[in-house]
Design an enzyme around this catalytic site. Structure first.
Site, short mmCIF file in Angstrom:
data_model
loop_
_atom_site.label_atom_id
_atom_site.label_comp_id
_atom_site.label_asym_id
_atom_site.label_seq_id
_atom_site.Cartn_x
_atom_site.Cartn_y
_atom_site.Cartn_z
N ARG A 117 0.73 -1.14 0.01
CA ARG A 117 0.09 0.14 -0.04
C ARG A 117 0.79 1.37 -0.01
NH1 ARG A 117 -3.45 -2.76 3.81
NH2 ARG A 117 -5.06 -3.71 2.65
N LYS A 139 2.49 11.70 -11.36
CA LYS A 139 1.92 10.77 -12.22
C LYS A 139 2.72 9.50 -12.38
CE LYS A 139 -1.16 13.43 -15.40
NZ LYS A 139 -1.54 13.69 -16.82
N GLU A 181 9.27 18.17 -24.64
CA GLU A 181 8.66 18.39 -23.51
C GLU A 181 8.87 20.08 -23.36
OE1 GLU A 181 5.99 16.69 -22.88
OE2 GLU A 181 6.49 14.55 -22.68
N LYS A 221 6.00 23.45 -15.29
CA LYS A 221 5.12 22.12 -14.84
C LYS A 221 4.82 22.52 -13.39
CE LYS A 221 4.71 17.35 -14.55
NZ LYS A 221 4.88 16.21 -15.18
N GLU A 231 -5.63 16.94 -11.75
CA GLU A 231 -5.84 16.96 -13.08
C GLU A 231 -7.43 17.36 -13.40
OE1 GLU A 231 -3.47 15.17 -16.34
OE2 GLU A 231 -5.15 14.97 -17.65
N ARG A 235 -4.19 21.10 -15.62
CA ARG A 235 -3.29 20.18 -15.68
C ARG A 235 -3.53 19.64 -16.99
NH1 ARG A 235 -0.23 15.93 -11.42
NH2 ARG A 235 1.68 15.44 -12.92
N ASN A 239 -0.92 17.86 -21.25
CA ASN A 239 -1.26 16.72 -22.20
C ASN A 239 -1.22 17.48 -23.67
OD1 ASN A 239 -1.39 14.51 -20.71
ND2 ASN A 239 -3.39 15.55 -19.72
N HIS A 242 -0.37 15.40 -26.81
CA HIS A 242 -0.35 14.06 -26.29
C HIS A 242 -1.80 13.34 -26.79
CE1 HIS A 242 2.81 15.54 -23.95
NE2 HIS A 242 3.29 14.30 -23.48
N HIS A 246 0.27 10.29 -28.17
CA HIS A 246 0.22 9.08 -27.59
C HIS A 246 -0.22 8.00 -28.76
CE1 HIS A 246 0.13 10.13 -23.04
NE2 HIS A 246 1.49 9.93 -23.34
N HIS A 261 8.96 8.83 -27.10
CA HIS A 261 7.95 9.51 -26.74
C HIS A 261 7.77 11.37 -27.23
CE1 HIS A 261 4.51 10.87 -23.65
NE2 HIS A 261 5.39 11.80 -23.34
N1 LIG Z 1 4.57 10.88 -15.45
C1 LIG Z 1 4.53 12.00 -16.25
O1 LIG Z 1 4.06 12.91 -15.80
C2 LIG Z 1 5.30 11.67 -17.65
C3 LIG Z 1 5.63 13.04 -18.15
C4 LIG Z 1 6.08 12.57 -19.62
C5 LIG Z 1 6.43 11.61 -19.99
N2 LIG Z 1 6.21 10.60 -19.33
C6 LIG Z 1 6.69 9.05 -19.90
O2 LIG Z 1 8.02 8.92 -19.62
C7 LIG Z 1 8.36 8.16 -20.82
C8 LIG Z 1 9.48 8.52 -21.69
O3 LIG Z 1 10.45 8.80 -20.70
P1 LIG Z 1 12.03 8.96 -21.51
O4 LIG Z 1 12.01 9.68 -22.63
O5 LIG Z 1 12.92 9.43 -20.50
O6 LIG Z 1 12.43 7.55 -21.92
P2 LIG Z 1 13.08 6.22 -21.29
O7 LIG Z 1 13.06 6.09 -19.94
O8 LIG Z 1 12.57 5.02 -22.23
O9 LIG Z 1 14.60 6.61 -21.66
C9 LIG Z 1 15.10 6.64 -23.03
C10 LIG Z 1 16.14 5.78 -23.22
O10 LIG Z 1 17.41 6.47 -22.72
C11 LIG Z 1 18.45 5.46 -21.87
N3 LIG Z 1 18.92 6.43 -20.74
C12 LIG Z 1 18.18 7.11 -19.84
N4 LIG Z 1 19.09 7.79 -19.46
C13 LIG Z 1 20.35 7.55 -19.83
C14 LIG Z 1 21.56 8.21 -19.69
N5 LIG Z 1 21.78 9.03 -18.82
N6 LIG Z 1 22.55 7.89 -20.43
C15 LIG Z 1 22.26 6.94 -21.64
N7 LIG Z 1 21.17 6.57 -21.68
C16 LIG Z 1 20.13 6.87 -20.83
C17 LIG Z 1 17.39 4.48 -21.62
O11 LIG Z 1 17.82 3.46 -20.96
C18 LIG Z 1 16.08 4.60 -22.63
O12 LIG Z 1 16.82 3.46 -23.50
C19 LIG Z 1 7.09 7.75 -21.43
O13 LIG Z 1 6.84 6.32 -21.20
C20 LIG Z 1 6.15 8.70 -21.16
O14 LIG Z 1 4.83 8.25 -21.28
C21 LIG Z 1 5.54 10.53 -18.23
ZN LIG Z 2 4.81 13.70 -22.51
#
Ligand SMILES: NC(=O)c1ccc[n+]([C@@H]2O[C@H](COP(=O)([O-])OP(=O)(O)OC[C@H]3O[C@@H](n4cnc5c(N)ncnc54)[C@H](O)[C@@H]3O)[C@@H](O)[C@H]2O)c1
Ligand SMILES: [Zn+2]
Length: 349
Positions: A117, A139, A181, A221, A231, A235, A239, A242, A246, A261
């Protein structure tokens, strides 16, 4: 110098980890530390972490090279993480440390927020995307049945530690992905940041000093999340890009040429923007042109129909209005969505 970013939701530290993390950990007195990384951040970022943890889970450790981490942001991965937490006998006073991009942050946070939990977790983002967006605001979740972030919760991290040093090993494509972003934040709330972005030369991302840009982008943000943590209103503006983005991300994830992404969101913003001329110049300057086969449209539309923002059966997008931090909803029907994708010749036979 590490700065503390003002935000009522949770602490955010921006600067070298060594200046903030060990002291913060000492103050909290957690019973143990459980690390979640992915196979890249485990290799490239973990050695620089000023905190040691015997127990860890590495996302994608056994997956074959080149597989997008996003394909592992699923419930089966969560089950493996919960299992590892269980085997490590984590109690409710433990701390989960998420070291990685948005995939590790969203999924590791979700696992921590639901294990027994809920145990505390911190985000240590290692991608530009996670530093400026995903790690902040609580999120959490995973993809389900091919739909993005379809299962998840809202839960603030105990703290977020952002050290731009990790960007040094980030591949150029991932840096550009996160930049989408940053562009989004500028468009929805910071005209001065938008002007700065417009003056950046295309090949300049790798040489950029991110400290200032990150602080500006994060400020947009945090302002929105502080106003509307769950949201219920504004908020949704985060998106922007997106609804279509998405759908594109999910669709291409199943093909031989996935979009990141941020790449999907960049195209999404172009399609969703009420007046995209100025934006197009910047997006097409930084991001490569991606053709979307017309035959993909029925699948893309189905994905848009699954979007979490929809209400009463209408597909709708949150788009920026004239004033910073103001938004309006725009309804989408299939013909309209098709037309928006046609803009800038994104669709091809
Ligand atoms: N929670 C939220 O508010 C929110 C907001 C925006 C996006 N997201 C989510 O975030 C995700 C995308 O995140 P992302 O773009 O960070 O992708 P990711 O986590 O897949 O990382 C991208 C790639 O970079 C590599 N990597 C990470 N850090 C590294 C570093 N310092 N050096 C070398 N390689 C590195 C990872 O292994 C991966 O292969 C999506 O799933 C999206 O839906 C969430
Ligand atoms: Zn995003």
């Amino acid at each position: 110098m590490t700065q503390r970013i003002p935000f009522s939701g949770h602490p955010i530290f921006l600067g070298p980890l060594a200046e903030s993390l060990p002291g913060w950990l000492d103050e909290q007195g957690y019973s143990s530390v459980f690390l979640i990384a992915d196979k890249n951040t485990n290799r490239l970022c973990r050695p620089a972490l000023p905190v040691q943890s015997a127990e860890a889970f590495v996302v994608g450790e056994t997956a074959h090279a080149g597989i997008p981490m996003e394909t592992l942001k699923t419930l089966p991965s969560c089950e493996a993480i919960w299992q590892a937490m269980f085997e490590a006998r984590l109690d409710r006073k433990a701390l989960v440390v998420n070291l990685g991009g948005g995939v590790v942050g969203d999924m590791g946070g979700f696992c921590a927020a639901t294990y027994k939990r809920g145990v505390d977790f911190i985000q240590i983002p290692t991608t530009l995307l996670a530093m400026t967006d995903a790690a902040i605001g609580g999120k959490l979740g995973v993809d389900f049945q091919g739909a993005k972030n379809a299962v998840g919760v809202f839960q603030y991290p105990a703290a977020v530690f952002i050290d731009p040093v990790f960007l040094k090993t980030l591949p150029a494509r991932e840096l550009r992905s996160g930049f989408a972003e940053v562009i989004k934040h500028a468009l929805i709330g910071d005209r001065a940041l938008w002007k700065k972005i417009q003056s950046m030369p295309a090949g300049s991302l790798a040489a950029t000093n991110w400290g200032g840009l990150l602080a500006d982008s994060i400020a947009v943000k945090t302002k929105i999340v502080a106003e509307d943590p769950r949201e219920a209103g504004i908020r949704a503006l985060l998106n922007f890009g997106h609804t279509i983005g998405h759908a594109l991300e999910s669709y291409f994830l199943k093909t031989a040429e996935p979009l990141t992404h941020g790449e999907a969101v960049a195209i999404g913003m172009l399609c969703e923007c009420p007046d995209a001329a100025e934006l197009a110049e910047t997006i097409l300057h930084f991001f490569p042109h991606r053709h979307i086969p017309e035959t993909a449209f029925p699948d893309l539309w189905k994905l848009m129909e699954q979007d979490k923002k929809n209400a009463s059966g209408t597909v709708r997008m949150a788009v920026p209005d004239a004033e910073p931090f103001s938004m309006r909803w725009v309804a989408l029907n299939p013909a309209e969505a098709f037309g928006r994708l046609q803009r800038y010749n994104l669709l091809s036979k």
